[in-house]
Design a protein around this motif. Structure first.
Motif, PDB file in Angstrom:
ATOM      1  N   ASP A 119     -12.886   5.562  -4.303  1.00 35.93           N
ATOM      2  CA  ASP A 119     -11.583   6.180  -4.478  1.00 35.93           C
ATOM      3  C   ASP A 119     -11.765   7.704  -4.488  1.00 35.93           C
ATOM      4  OD1 ASP A 119      -9.374   7.406  -5.613  1.00 35.93           O
ATOM      5  OD2 ASP A 119      -8.909   5.688  -6.905  1.00 35.93           O
ATOM      6  N   GLN A 120     -11.241   8.369  -3.471  1.00 35.93           N
ATOM      7  CA  GLN A 120     -11.515   9.794  -3.280  1.00 35.93           C
ATOM      8  C   GLN A 120     -10.967  10.660  -4.416  1.00 35.93           C
ATOM      9  OE1 GLN A 120     -13.918  10.358  -1.011  1.00 35.93           O
ATOM     10  NE2 GLN A 120     -13.883  12.333  -2.051  1.00 35.93           N
ATOM     11  N   GLU A 121      -9.813  10.246  -4.953  1.00 42.29           N
ATOM     12  CA  GLU A 121      -9.224  11.051  -6.027  1.00 42.29           C
ATOM     13  C   GLU A 121     -10.134  11.053  -7.275  1.00 42.29           C
ATOM     14  OE1 GLU A 121      -5.059  10.665  -7.629  1.00 42.29           O
ATOM     15  OE2 GLU A 121      -4.735  10.616  -5.436  1.00 42.29           O
ATOM     16  N   LYS A 122     -10.624   9.855  -7.571  1.00 44.00           N
ATOM     17  CA  LYS A 122     -11.536   9.705  -8.719  1.00 44.00           C
ATOM     18  C   LYS A 122     -12.817  10.530  -8.479  1.00 44.00           C
ATOM     19  CE  LYS A 122     -12.672   5.576 -11.277  1.00 44.00           C
ATOM     20  NZ  LYS A 122     -12.925   4.159 -11.083  1.00 44.00           N
TER      21      LYS A 122
END
Ligand code: SF4
Ligand code: SF4
Length: 432
Positions: free
Chosen positions: A269-272
């Motif tokens: 998950d890129q945001e994480k």
């Protein structure tokens, strides 16, 4: 004026002038905490040298030779570029470089490096230690030239036995680079039968660490791969508590050119990821932690050592020119610019020498690409993209180069600009 403005927490608002490479602090009343950008355009983008000058470098200035001594490997890491899941690389095969090709490559390297003082020869694979006897012969052969040469072996560490250790103790100019990950090692790096490789590699390394401290200190380099920043705390514990050595490199797995099944398995998950990247960056800025510096130093260095210039200076291509200092030779004696670039590119061979037509084609292609695309990009003077990022799986340079990659590069540059300002605001001497 061509600028990008950005806010740095607790430091204020800054402006990066993309034509001069200057960063200045500016006063704002109502800063919104957002990055703002104004259009800019460089007059032109050039290589540092003409193709004829680069040709001279290819003939006299080589400094590094990488020999793919085998395409065989005793492991089957599923993120490996040679696993068969990547469209740009040939899969593992029982094909080895003959000693004759090794010696011919060394001859070629010696003949094309007369302007260089310090030389490096790297033995690469697959797993190079499966061809240990040939490596020993090749090192002995290279030493006959009486040049200042260091030797490196990029190994998975499985075959580091007593014979290898004894040879290292007799050859202090050879260093061995071993990949070892902590807790997650066996998830990624497995033997052909599917079982994990961690224990055997760990035991081999600990044997050197306890019984041969000089070799451990001076000739062993450790490197690590991670898929997600979530692995950093465990990896840090592993290196500091078990290995008691800082890795020379921590690289993020790269799934360009890879098939969907592997991509899915390693999805993050890129945001994480971005949140964690910022959290560890904050830790690094505050503490100057040497383990975290392995992750962040390259980006900080890119900003700190940027060249300052006038507004009318052209932009320079950031990539290195293929074969101007490094030569990669495959098992069959054909040339490439480095081990990371597509196997479909053929830049010559040890019998016929350089293929100048293809090399010049690449020179012109990147020049055209940069003048069309990068000339108008504010990040040009800081962008570190190289042929590895630009070329497609067939060794061509598409003008439709992914906007997604450019966005990622620009986001990274802003990230490092902010970190850089925090570091020098806190301690102006830290980067000296
Ligand atoms: S050890 Fe290296 S070459 Fe072998 S499978 Fe793993 S990544 Fe690939
Ligand atoms: S981010 Fe893309 S367009 Fe901008 S300089 Fe880098 S490669 Fe060129």
């Amino acid at each position: 004026m061509a600028t990008i403005q950005f806010d740095v927490p607790e430091c204020g608002r800054f402006e990066y002038n993309s034509l001069t490479n200057y960063i200045t602090k500016i006063k704002t009343e109502n800063s919104q905490g957002q990055t703002k950008q104004k259009d800019c355009e460089l007059t032109s983008i050039v290589w540092g040298k003409s193709f004829e000058e680069y040709k001279k470098e290819m003939n006299h200035n080589l400094r590094s030779l990488v020999l793919q001594v085998t395409r065989y490997c005793n492991l089957r890491c599923d993120y490996c570029a040679y696993s068969g899941s990547f469209t740009n690389m040939l899969p593992h095969a029982e094909k080895n470089m003959s000693l004759e090709v090794m010696c011919q490559s060394i001859n070629f390297f010696m003949q094309h490096s007369d302007n260089s003082e310090d030389l490096v020869i790297i033995f690469y694979g697959g797993e190079p230690l499966t061809e240990f006897e040939n490596i020993v012969s090749a090192v002995n052969y290279a030493k006959r030239f009486n040049r200042n040469i260091r030797f490196g072996i990029s190994s998975n560490g499985v075959l580091v036995n007593q014979r290898v250790i004894k040879w290292l103790s007799e050859n202090s100019d050879v260093y061995l680079t071993v990949t070892i990950n902590g807790k997650k090692h066996d998830l990624y790096r497995r033997k052909i039968d599917g079982s994990g490789s961690f224990k055997i590699i760990f035991d081999n390394l600990i044997k050197i660490k306890t019984s041969y401290p000089d070799i451990w200190q001076n000739q062993i380099r450790l490197i690590s791969n991670i898929n997600s920043m979530e692995e950093i705390n465990d990896l840090r514990d592993f290196y500091l508590k078990k290995m008691k050595k800082i890795p020379s490199m921590i690289s993020k797995l790269n799934f360009d050119f890879c098939d969907e099944s592997v991509r899915k398995k390693y999805f993050v998950d890129q945001e994480k990821e971005n949140t964690l990247l910022e959290k560890f960056a904050d830790d690094y800025v505050r503490t100057n932690d040497p383990f975290l510096s392995v992750l962040y130093d390259k980006g900080i260095d890119m900003i700190h050592n940027r060249g300052l210039c006038g507004e009318n200076t052209p932009g320079y291509i950031g990539s290195c020119m293929p074969l101007s200092w490094r030569l990669f030779v495959r098992v069959d004696g054909t040339f490439n610019m480095c081990e990371k670039v597509t196997d479909k590119l053929n830049l010559g061979d040890i019998k016929n020498g350089y293929n100048y037509t293809t090399i010049e084609y690449l020179y012109n292609q990147l020049l055209n690409f940069s003048n069309n695309k990068c000339r108008k990009c504010w990040a040009q003077r800081l962008c570190l993209f190289c042929f590895q990022d630009f070329l497609d799986e067939n060794g061509k340079l598409p003008m439709s180069f992914s906007e997604e990659k450019c966005k990622k590069m620009r986001d990274d540059i802003i990230f490092y600009l902010k970190m850089y300002i925090q570091i020098i605001s806190q301690d102006p001497n830290r980067l000296n």
